[in-house]
Write an enzyme that holds these catalytic residues in place. Structure first.
Site: not given
Ligand code: NAD
Length: 473
Positions: A247, A281
Protein backbone atom coordinates in the site's frame (compact mmCIF):
# COMPACT_ATOMS: atom_id res chain seq x y z
CA UNK A 1 10.50 9.63 31.28
CA UNK A 2 9.19 6.08 31.31
CA UNK A 3 10.32 3.81 28.51
CA UNK A 4 7.38 2.27 26.65
CA UNK A 5 7.95 -1.48 26.40
CA UNK A 6 7.58 -3.36 23.16
CA UNK A 7 5.50 -6.53 22.84
CA UNK A 8 7.26 -9.84 22.46
CA UNK A 9 4.90 -12.77 21.90
CA UNK A 10 2.18 -10.97 23.82
CA UNK A 11 4.24 -9.78 26.80
CA UNK A 12 5.83 -6.38 27.47
CA UNK A 13 9.61 -6.31 27.31
CA UNK A 14 12.48 -3.90 27.29
CA UNK A 15 15.54 -4.43 25.13
CA UNK A 16 18.97 -2.90 24.85
CA UNK A 17 18.20 0.49 23.34
CA UNK A 18 15.60 3.19 23.07
CA UNK A 19 13.93 5.17 20.30
CA UNK A 20 13.31 8.79 21.20
CA UNK A 21 9.99 10.13 19.95
CA UNK A 22 9.65 13.89 19.42
CA UNK A 23 6.66 16.14 18.80
CA UNK A 24 6.88 17.62 15.29
CA UNK A 25 5.32 20.95 16.33
CA UNK A 26 7.93 21.98 18.89
CA UNK A 27 10.53 19.23 18.86
CA UNK A 28 10.03 18.29 22.51
CA UNK A 29 10.56 14.68 23.54
CA UNK A 30 7.18 12.99 24.05
CA UNK A 31 8.29 9.47 24.79
CA UNK A 32 10.81 6.72 24.35
CA UNK A 33 10.21 3.22 23.06
CA UNK A 34 12.29 0.20 23.98
CA UNK A 35 14.08 -1.42 21.04
CA UNK A 36 14.36 -5.22 20.94
CA UNK A 37 17.68 -7.00 20.65
CA UNK A 38 18.26 -9.33 17.67
CA UNK A 39 17.76 -12.28 20.05
CA UNK A 40 14.38 -10.89 21.11
CA UNK A 41 13.36 -10.41 17.47
CA UNK A 42 14.32 -14.03 16.87
CA UNK A 43 12.22 -15.11 19.87
CA UNK A 44 9.19 -13.19 18.53
CA UNK A 45 9.46 -14.79 15.08
CA UNK A 46 9.99 -18.25 16.55
CA UNK A 47 6.92 -17.80 18.77
CA UNK A 48 4.78 -16.72 15.81
CA UNK A 49 6.02 -19.69 13.79
CA UNK A 50 5.43 -22.13 16.64
CA UNK A 51 1.85 -20.90 17.01
CA UNK A 52 1.01 -21.22 13.31
CA UNK A 53 -1.25 -24.29 13.46
CA UNK A 54 -2.83 -23.46 16.80
CA UNK A 55 -3.63 -19.93 15.60
CA UNK A 56 -5.31 -21.27 12.47
CA UNK A 57 -7.48 -23.48 14.69
CA UNK A 58 -8.50 -20.70 17.11
CA UNK A 59 -12.29 -20.77 17.39
CA UNK A 60 -13.94 -17.95 15.50
CA UNK A 61 -15.77 -16.69 18.58
CA UNK A 62 -12.42 -16.36 20.40
CA UNK A 63 -11.00 -14.28 17.55
CA UNK A 64 -14.15 -12.17 17.30
CA UNK A 65 -14.35 -11.55 21.06
CA UNK A 66 -10.67 -10.52 21.21
CA UNK A 67 -11.13 -8.07 18.33
CA UNK A 68 -14.34 -6.68 19.80
CA UNK A 69 -12.53 -6.22 23.12
CA UNK A 70 -9.80 -4.14 21.49
CA UNK A 71 -12.45 -2.06 19.72
CA UNK A 72 -14.34 -1.43 22.97
CA UNK A 73 -11.20 -0.59 24.96
CA UNK A 74 -10.03 1.81 22.26
CA UNK A 75 -13.40 3.54 22.55
CA UNK A 76 -12.99 3.80 26.34
CA UNK A 77 -9.48 5.24 26.00
CA UNK A 78 -10.20 7.25 22.84
CA UNK A 79 -9.13 10.69 24.06
CA UNK A 80 -5.89 9.40 25.60
CA UNK A 81 -5.04 7.53 22.39
CA UNK A 82 -5.85 10.56 20.22
CA UNK A 83 -3.53 12.68 22.35
CA UNK A 84 -0.77 10.11 21.96
CA UNK A 85 -1.18 10.21 18.17
CA UNK A 86 -1.01 14.01 18.18
CA UNK A 87 2.03 13.92 20.45
CA UNK A 88 4.07 11.57 18.29
CA UNK A 89 2.78 12.45 14.82
CA UNK A 90 1.90 16.14 15.14
CA UNK A 91 -1.47 15.78 13.39
CA UNK A 92 -4.15 18.06 14.87
CA UNK A 93 -6.39 16.54 17.54
CA UNK A 94 -9.28 16.84 15.09
CA UNK A 95 -7.68 14.24 12.81
CA UNK A 96 -6.17 12.19 15.63
CA UNK A 97 -9.65 11.75 17.11
CA UNK A 98 -10.91 10.75 13.68
CA UNK A 99 -8.14 8.19 13.38
CA UNK A 100 -9.09 6.63 16.72
CA UNK A 101 -12.73 6.45 15.63
CA UNK A 102 -11.62 4.67 12.49
CA UNK A 103 -9.41 2.21 14.41
CA UNK A 104 -12.36 1.40 16.69
CA UNK A 105 -14.32 0.54 13.53
CA UNK A 106 -11.43 -1.38 11.99
CA UNK A 107 -11.33 -3.76 14.97
CA UNK A 108 -15.11 -3.99 15.05
CA UNK A 109 -15.31 -4.81 11.33
CA UNK A 110 -12.61 -7.45 11.85
CA UNK A 111 -14.66 -9.00 14.65
CA UNK A 112 -17.66 -9.13 12.31
CA UNK A 113 -15.57 -10.67 9.52
CA UNK A 114 -14.18 -13.27 11.93
CA UNK A 115 -17.74 -14.39 12.67
CA UNK A 116 -18.39 -14.68 8.91
CA UNK A 117 -15.14 -16.56 8.21
CA UNK A 118 -16.75 -19.77 7.11
CA UNK A 119 -16.20 -22.82 4.94
CA UNK A 120 -17.91 -23.48 1.62
CA UNK A 121 -18.75 -26.58 -0.36
CA UNK A 122 -18.77 -27.15 -4.08
CA UNK A 123 -20.49 -30.02 -5.85
CA UNK A 124 -18.08 -31.36 -8.44
CA UNK A 125 -20.61 -33.43 -10.41
CA UNK A 126 -20.99 -30.74 -13.03
CA UNK A 127 -18.34 -32.91 -14.68
CA UNK A 128 -19.42 -36.50 -15.50
CA UNK A 129 -16.03 -37.75 -14.37
CA UNK A 130 -16.63 -36.27 -10.91
CA UNK A 131 -20.03 -37.80 -10.19
CA UNK A 132 -20.38 -38.51 -6.49
CA UNK A 133 -17.66 -36.07 -5.51
CA UNK A 134 -17.89 -32.86 -3.52
CA UNK A 135 -15.30 -30.33 -2.35
CA UNK A 136 -15.19 -28.82 1.13
CA UNK A 137 -13.20 -25.58 1.02
CA UNK A 138 -11.71 -23.52 3.85
CA UNK A 139 -9.30 -20.62 3.83
CA UNK A 140 -6.07 -21.41 5.68
CA UNK A 141 -3.53 -18.74 6.75
CA UNK A 142 -0.39 -18.85 4.61
CA UNK A 143 1.58 -18.35 7.81
CA UNK A 144 2.55 -15.59 10.20
CA UNK A 145 2.28 -12.05 8.86
CA UNK A 146 4.98 -9.41 8.89
CA UNK A 147 3.17 -6.06 9.06
CA UNK A 148 5.15 -2.88 8.38
CA UNK A 149 3.31 0.38 8.98
CA UNK A 150 4.07 4.07 8.24
CA UNK A 151 4.09 7.20 10.38
CA UNK A 152 1.07 9.00 8.94
CA UNK A 153 -1.72 6.87 10.46
CA UNK A 154 0.29 5.25 13.24
CA UNK A 155 -2.75 3.65 14.92
CA UNK A 156 -5.22 2.79 12.19
CA UNK A 157 -2.71 1.42 9.72
CA UNK A 158 -1.24 -0.78 12.45
CA UNK A 159 -4.85 -1.85 13.10
CA UNK A 160 -5.24 -2.70 9.40
CA UNK A 161 -2.36 -5.17 9.69
CA UNK A 162 -3.15 -6.68 13.09
CA UNK A 163 -6.95 -6.97 13.04
CA UNK A 164 -7.33 -9.02 9.82
CA UNK A 165 -4.43 -11.27 10.88
CA UNK A 166 -6.19 -12.20 14.12
CA UNK A 167 -9.52 -12.58 12.31
CA UNK A 168 -7.89 -14.91 9.76
CA UNK A 169 -6.07 -16.93 12.44
CA UNK A 170 -2.56 -15.78 11.53
CA UNK A 171 0.05 -14.68 14.09
CA UNK A 172 1.50 -11.25 13.33
CA UNK A 173 4.76 -9.46 13.91
CA UNK A 174 4.24 -5.73 13.45
CA UNK A 175 7.03 -3.25 12.80
CA UNK A 176 5.74 0.31 13.33
CA UNK A 177 7.46 3.41 11.92
CA UNK A 178 10.37 4.55 14.11
CA UNK A 179 9.05 8.15 14.28
CA UNK A 180 5.65 7.05 15.66
CA UNK A 181 5.84 3.73 17.54
CA UNK A 182 3.84 4.74 20.64
CA UNK A 183 0.26 4.34 19.44
CA UNK A 184 1.00 0.90 17.97
CA UNK A 185 2.59 -0.09 21.28
CA UNK A 186 -0.52 1.08 23.12
CA UNK A 187 -2.50 -1.26 20.89
CA UNK A 188 -0.30 -3.99 22.31
CA UNK A 189 -1.62 -3.23 25.80
CA UNK A 190 -5.19 -3.76 24.63
CA UNK A 191 -4.33 -6.92 22.72
CA UNK A 192 -2.55 -8.30 25.79
CA UNK A 193 -5.82 -7.98 27.74
CA UNK A 194 -7.59 -10.35 25.37
CA UNK A 195 -5.95 -13.58 26.47
CA UNK A 196 -5.04 -14.50 22.90
CA UNK A 197 -2.31 -17.17 22.93
CA UNK A 198 1.28 -16.00 23.38
CA UNK A 199 2.89 -15.65 19.99
CA UNK A 200 -0.26 -14.33 18.33
CA UNK A 201 1.18 -10.83 18.23
CA UNK A 202 4.50 -9.06 18.64
CA UNK A 203 5.02 -5.34 18.12
CA UNK A 204 8.69 -4.61 17.52
CA UNK A 205 9.92 -1.07 16.91
CA UNK A 206 13.15 -2.14 15.25
CA UNK A 207 15.11 0.54 13.40
CA UNK A 208 14.94 0.58 9.60
CA UNK A 209 18.43 -0.84 9.13
CA UNK A 210 17.34 -4.00 10.95
CA UNK A 211 13.95 -4.33 9.22
CA UNK A 212 15.45 -6.08 6.21
CA UNK A 213 16.19 -9.16 8.30
CA UNK A 214 12.46 -9.47 9.09
CA UNK A 215 11.64 -9.31 5.38
CA UNK A 216 14.21 -12.04 4.66
CA UNK A 217 12.96 -14.42 7.33
CA UNK A 218 11.19 -17.40 5.70
CA UNK A 219 9.05 -17.96 8.80
CA UNK A 220 7.10 -14.76 7.95
CA UNK A 221 5.75 -15.69 4.49
CA UNK A 222 3.29 -12.80 4.24
CA UNK A 223 4.52 -9.21 4.14
CA UNK A 224 1.87 -6.51 4.42
CA UNK A 225 3.63 -3.21 3.85
CA UNK A 226 2.25 0.33 3.93
CA UNK A 227 4.73 3.09 3.22
CA UNK A 228 6.72 4.77 0.51
CA UNK A 229 7.09 3.62 -3.08
CA UNK A 230 10.85 2.91 -3.16
CA UNK A 231 10.88 0.97 0.12
CA UNK A 232 7.77 -1.00 -0.85
CA UNK A 233 8.99 -2.17 -4.24
CA UNK A 234 12.46 -2.92 -2.83
CA UNK A 235 10.76 -5.24 -0.32
CA UNK A 236 8.85 -6.88 -3.17
CA UNK A 237 12.14 -7.48 -5.01
CA UNK A 238 13.81 -8.67 -1.85
CA UNK A 239 11.18 -11.32 -1.15
CA UNK A 240 10.02 -12.75 -4.50
CA UNK A 241 8.79 -16.00 -2.92
CA UNK A 242 6.64 -14.26 -0.33
CA UNK A 243 3.11 -12.99 -0.59
CA UNK A 244 3.72 -9.24 -0.52
CA UNK A 245 0.97 -6.62 -0.26
CA UNK A 246 2.06 -3.05 -0.96
CA UNK A 247 0.00 0.00 0.00
CA UNK A 248 2.17 2.82 -1.31
CA UNK A 249 2.04 6.43 -2.37
CA UNK A 250 -0.06 8.42 -4.77
CA UNK A 251 -0.69 11.88 -6.20
CA UNK A 252 -4.48 11.83 -5.92
CA UNK A 253 -6.53 13.56 -8.61
CA UNK A 254 -9.91 15.25 -8.31
CA UNK A 255 -11.98 16.15 -11.37
CA UNK A 256 -14.61 18.90 -11.20
CA UNK A 257 -17.19 18.70 -13.98
CA UNK A 258 -19.75 21.39 -14.90
CA UNK A 259 -22.69 19.62 -13.24
CA UNK A 260 -20.93 19.42 -9.86
CA UNK A 261 -21.97 21.33 -6.76
CA UNK A 262 -19.02 23.73 -6.90
CA UNK A 263 -19.29 24.89 -3.27
CA UNK A 264 -19.19 21.32 -2.01
CA UNK A 265 -16.32 20.43 -4.36
CA UNK A 266 -14.30 23.45 -3.24
CA UNK A 267 -14.84 22.68 0.45
CA UNK A 268 -13.94 19.03 0.13
CA UNK A 269 -10.92 19.52 -2.14
CA UNK A 270 -9.71 22.45 -0.05
CA UNK A 271 -9.84 20.42 3.15
CA UNK A 272 -8.63 17.07 1.83
CA UNK A 273 -5.59 18.39 0.07
CA UNK A 274 -4.49 19.70 3.44
CA UNK A 275 -5.78 17.33 6.12
CA UNK A 276 -2.88 15.84 8.04
CA UNK A 277 -0.80 18.52 6.33
CA UNK A 278 -1.26 16.58 3.09
CA UNK A 279 0.46 13.53 4.56
CA UNK A 280 -2.04 11.01 3.30
CA UNK A 281 -1.50 8.69 0.37
CA UNK A 282 -4.92 9.74 -0.99
CA UNK A 283 -4.66 13.47 -0.32
CA UNK A 284 -5.76 15.64 -3.27
CA UNK A 285 -2.75 16.86 -5.21
CA UNK A 286 -3.98 17.32 -8.80
CA UNK A 287 -7.24 19.16 -9.50
CA UNK A 288 -8.64 19.14 -13.03
CA UNK A 289 -11.55 21.53 -13.54
CA UNK A 290 -13.75 21.79 -16.60
CA UNK A 291 -12.87 25.07 -18.31
CA UNK A 292 -16.54 26.18 -18.34
CA UNK A 293 -16.56 26.40 -14.52
CA UNK A 294 -12.84 27.03 -13.87
CA UNK A 295 -13.13 30.79 -13.28
CA UNK A 296 -16.06 30.30 -10.93
CA UNK A 297 -14.54 27.36 -9.07
CA UNK A 298 -10.95 28.48 -8.42
CA UNK A 299 -11.76 31.49 -6.16
CA UNK A 300 -14.05 29.26 -4.09
CA UNK A 301 -11.22 26.75 -3.69
CA UNK A 302 -8.65 29.41 -2.85
CA UNK A 303 -11.01 30.95 -0.27
CA UNK A 304 -11.54 27.59 1.39
CA UNK A 305 -7.82 26.87 1.55
CA UNK A 306 -6.88 30.35 2.75
CA UNK A 307 -9.40 30.10 5.59
CA UNK A 308 -8.21 26.73 6.93
CA UNK A 309 -7.15 27.02 10.56
CA UNK A 310 -3.43 26.29 10.79
CA UNK A 311 -1.08 26.08 13.72
CA UNK A 312 -0.95 24.32 17.06
CA UNK A 313 -2.15 20.71 16.71
CA UNK A 314 -3.33 20.74 20.34
CA UNK A 315 -5.87 23.46 19.59
CA UNK A 316 -9.28 21.86 18.99
CA UNK A 317 -9.94 24.15 16.05
CA UNK A 318 -6.70 23.53 14.15
CA UNK A 319 -7.24 21.84 10.79
CA UNK A 320 -3.68 21.90 9.45
CA UNK A 321 -0.68 21.26 11.69
CA UNK A 322 3.01 20.69 11.01
CA UNK A 323 4.50 18.03 8.76
CA UNK A 324 6.26 15.15 10.44
CA UNK A 325 9.61 17.01 10.44
CA UNK A 326 11.27 20.20 9.30
CA UNK A 327 13.14 18.26 6.60
CA UNK A 328 9.79 17.09 5.19
CA UNK A 329 8.55 20.69 5.06
CA UNK A 330 11.81 21.85 3.45
CA UNK A 331 11.40 19.23 0.72
CA UNK A 332 7.85 20.46 0.01
CA UNK A 333 9.16 24.02 -0.10
CA UNK A 334 11.88 23.05 -2.59
CA UNK A 335 9.32 21.35 -4.85
CA UNK A 336 7.03 24.39 -4.82
CA UNK A 337 10.00 26.67 -5.52
CA UNK A 338 10.97 24.45 -8.44
CA UNK A 339 7.46 24.68 -9.92
CA UNK A 340 7.37 28.47 -9.42
CA UNK A 341 10.78 28.86 -11.08
CA UNK A 342 9.33 26.93 -14.04
CA UNK A 343 6.37 29.32 -14.34
CA UNK A 344 3.76 28.17 -11.78
CA UNK A 345 1.73 30.79 -9.92
CA UNK A 346 1.01 30.62 -6.17
CA UNK A 347 -2.71 31.35 -5.63
CA UNK A 348 -2.43 31.01 -1.86
CA UNK A 349 0.18 29.68 0.59
CA UNK A 350 3.70 28.94 -0.53
CA UNK A 351 5.40 29.72 2.78
CA UNK A 352 7.15 27.64 5.43
CA UNK A 353 7.72 28.12 9.13
CA UNK A 354 9.77 25.35 10.71
CA UNK A 355 7.96 22.04 10.12
CA UNK A 356 4.76 23.82 9.05
CA UNK A 357 4.03 24.50 5.40
CA UNK A 358 1.10 26.78 4.55
CA UNK A 359 -1.85 25.20 2.67
CA UNK A 360 -1.01 25.99 -0.92
CA UNK A 361 -2.79 26.17 -4.26
CA UNK A 362 -0.76 26.49 -7.44
CA UNK A 363 -1.79 27.10 -11.03
CA UNK A 364 0.18 26.79 -14.26
CA UNK A 365 2.36 23.95 -12.96
CA UNK A 366 4.37 22.44 -15.84
CA UNK A 367 3.61 18.78 -16.54
CA UNK A 368 7.16 17.71 -15.79
CA UNK A 369 7.47 19.48 -12.41
CA UNK A 370 7.81 17.26 -9.31
CA UNK A 371 4.54 18.71 -8.00
CA UNK A 372 2.85 17.24 -11.09
CA UNK A 373 4.56 13.91 -11.30
CA UNK A 374 5.71 12.80 -7.84
CA UNK A 375 3.90 12.38 -4.52
CA UNK A 376 4.17 15.72 -2.70
CA UNK A 377 3.00 14.35 0.68
CA UNK A 378 2.46 17.89 1.87
CA UNK A 379 -0.33 20.52 1.85
CA UNK A 380 0.03 21.47 -1.79
CA UNK A 381 -2.24 21.04 -4.80
CA UNK A 382 -2.42 22.51 -8.27
CA UNK A 383 -5.46 23.40 -10.38
CA UNK A 384 -5.62 23.02 -14.13
CA UNK A 385 -8.44 23.74 -16.59
CA UNK A 386 -9.50 20.89 -18.90
CA UNK A 387 -11.74 20.68 -21.94
CA UNK A 388 -14.20 17.94 -21.06
CA UNK A 389 -14.20 14.46 -19.62
CA UNK A 390 -11.83 12.89 -22.15
CA UNK A 391 -9.00 15.26 -21.35
CA UNK A 392 -9.70 15.07 -17.62
CA UNK A 393 -9.56 11.27 -17.57
CA UNK A 394 -6.43 11.20 -19.73
CA UNK A 395 -4.72 13.50 -17.25
CA UNK A 396 -5.86 11.47 -14.25
CA UNK A 397 -4.33 8.39 -15.90
CA UNK A 398 -1.16 10.27 -16.84
CA UNK A 399 0.49 9.36 -13.57
CA UNK A 400 2.77 6.57 -12.44
CA UNK A 401 0.48 6.22 -9.42
CA UNK A 402 -3.06 4.88 -9.19
CA UNK A 403 -4.66 4.77 -5.74
CA UNK A 404 -8.00 6.55 -5.92
CA UNK A 405 -9.60 9.35 -7.96
CA UNK A 406 -12.47 11.67 -7.02
CA UNK A 407 -14.95 12.75 -9.70
CA UNK A 408 -17.34 15.58 -8.86
CA UNK A 409 -20.29 14.86 -11.11
CA UNK A 410 -23.95 13.86 -10.79
CA UNK A 411 -23.97 12.07 -14.12
CA UNK A 412 -24.25 8.29 -13.76
CA UNK A 413 -22.87 7.58 -17.22
CA UNK A 414 -19.73 9.53 -16.42
CA UNK A 415 -19.50 7.78 -13.05
CA UNK A 416 -19.52 4.33 -14.64
CA UNK A 417 -17.14 5.51 -17.32
CA UNK A 418 -14.73 6.71 -14.61
CA UNK A 419 -14.96 3.33 -12.92
CA UNK A 420 -14.19 1.58 -16.23
CA UNK A 421 -11.49 3.85 -17.57
CA UNK A 422 -9.47 5.22 -14.68
CA UNK A 423 -6.40 3.20 -13.70
CA UNK A 424 -6.89 3.32 -9.95
CA UNK A 425 -7.92 1.05 -7.10
CA UNK A 426 -11.04 3.10 -6.39
CA UNK A 427 -13.16 5.87 -7.87
CA UNK A 428 -15.08 8.18 -5.54
CA UNK A 429 -18.08 9.84 -7.18
CA UNK A 430 -19.16 13.17 -5.76
CA UNK A 431 -16.26 13.44 -3.33
CA UNK A 432 -12.48 13.59 -3.00
CA UNK A 433 -10.15 10.64 -3.69
CA UNK A 434 -9.25 10.88 0.00
CA UNK A 435 -12.39 9.05 1.12
CA UNK A 436 -11.76 5.64 2.60
CA UNK A 437 -14.17 3.42 4.48
CA UNK A 438 -12.17 0.93 6.49
CA UNK A 439 -14.23 -2.13 5.58
CA UNK A 440 -14.02 -1.64 1.80
CA UNK A 441 -11.30 -3.00 -0.51
CA UNK A 442 -8.58 -0.41 -0.62
CA UNK A 443 -5.33 -0.25 -2.54
CA UNK A 444 -3.71 0.83 -5.75
CA UNK A 445 -2.34 -0.07 -9.15
CA UNK A 446 0.87 0.89 -10.97
CA UNK A 447 3.54 2.27 -8.60
CA UNK A 448 0.90 2.69 -5.86
CA UNK A 449 1.08 -0.96 -4.98
CA UNK A 450 -0.39 -4.40 -5.24
CA UNK A 451 -3.07 -6.21 -3.24
CA UNK A 452 -5.96 -4.80 -1.24
CA UNK A 453 -6.56 -3.90 2.38
CA UNK A 454 -9.95 -3.60 4.06
CA UNK A 455 -10.80 -6.37 6.47
CA UNK A 456 -12.28 -8.97 4.13
CA UNK A 457 -9.69 -8.26 1.42
CA UNK A 458 -6.75 -8.45 3.82
CA UNK A 459 -8.08 -11.72 5.27
CA UNK A 460 -8.29 -13.12 1.74
CA UNK A 461 -4.72 -11.96 1.17
CA UNK A 462 -3.41 -13.59 4.33
CA UNK A 463 -5.06 -16.93 3.56
CA UNK A 464 -5.42 -19.39 0.73
CA UNK A 465 -8.04 -21.94 -0.11
CA UNK A 466 -7.56 -25.53 0.96
CA UNK A 467 -9.82 -28.18 -0.48
CA UNK A 468 -10.94 -31.55 0.83
CA UNK A 469 -12.67 -33.78 -1.73
CA UNK A 470 -15.28 -36.32 -0.63
CA UNK A 471 -15.64 -39.38 -2.80
CA UNK A 472 -18.56 -41.74 -3.24
CA UNK A 473 -21.41 -39.45 -2.24
P1 NAD B 1 8.50 4.66 4.68
O1 NAD B 1 8.54 3.82 3.45
O2 NAD B 1 9.66 5.52 4.97
O3 NAD B 1 8.33 3.73 5.96
C1 NAD B 1 7.25 2.83 6.08
C2 NAD B 1 7.68 1.70 7.00
O4 NAD B 1 8.73 0.95 6.37
C3 NAD B 1 8.23 2.17 8.34
O5 NAD B 1 7.81 1.28 9.35
C4 NAD B 1 9.71 2.06 8.12
O6 NAD B 1 10.41 1.92 9.31
C5 NAD B 1 9.80 0.80 7.28
N1 NAD B 1 11.03 0.61 6.52
C6 NAD B 1 11.87 1.54 6.04
N2 NAD B 1 12.90 0.96 5.38
C7 NAD B 1 12.68 -0.38 5.44
C8 NAD B 1 13.36 -1.52 4.93
N3 NAD B 1 14.48 -1.41 4.22
N4 NAD B 1 12.84 -2.74 5.17
C9 NAD B 1 11.69 -2.88 5.86
N5 NAD B 1 11.00 -1.83 6.37
C10 NAD B 1 11.48 -0.60 6.16
O7 NAD B 1 7.13 5.47 4.62
P2 NAD B 1 6.63 6.59 5.63
O8 NAD B 1 7.40 7.83 5.36
O9 NAD B 1 6.53 6.07 7.02
O10 NAD B 1 5.12 6.77 5.12
C11 NAD B 1 4.78 7.62 4.09
C12 NAD B 1 4.48 6.86 2.82
O11 NAD B 1 3.48 5.88 3.07
C13 NAD B 1 3.92 7.74 1.73
O12 NAD B 1 4.51 7.43 0.50
C14 NAD B 1 2.43 7.39 1.72
O13 NAD B 1 1.78 7.62 0.51
C15 NAD B 1 2.48 5.94 2.06
N6 NAD B 1 1.19 5.50 2.59
C16 NAD B 1 0.42 4.67 1.83
C17 NAD B 1 -0.82 4.27 2.30
C18 NAD B 1 -1.70 3.36 1.50
O14 NAD B 1 -2.57 2.74 2.10
N7 NAD B 1 -1.52 3.24 0.21
C19 NAD B 1 -1.28 4.73 3.53
C20 NAD B 1 -0.47 5.57 4.26
C21 NAD B 1 0.77 5.94 3.78
Amino acid sequence: MNVTPFWLAGRPETGDGELTVTHPYDGRVVGTAAVPTPAQVEEAIAAADALRKQAAALPLHVRAEALAHVSARLAERAEEVARLITAENGKPLLWARGEVTRAISTFRFAAEEARRFSATTQRLDTDPAAEGRMAYITRVPKGPVLGISPFNFPLNLAAHKIAPAIAAGAPIVLKPAPATPLSALLLGELLAETGLPAGMFSILPVPNDRASALVDDPRLPIVSFTGSVPVGWAINDQAPRKHVTLELGGNGAAVVLPDADLDWAAQRIGLFSNYQAGQSCIAVQRVYVDRSVYEEFVPKLVDTVASLVTGDPWDDKTQVGPLVSQEAAERVEAWVDEAVAAGAKVLTGGTREGAAYAPTVLAGVPADAKISREEVFGPVMFVQPVDGVDEAFDLVNDSKFGLQAGIFTRNLDIAFRAHRELDVGGVVIGDVPSYRADQMPYGGVKDSGVGREGLRSAMADYTEERVMIFTGL
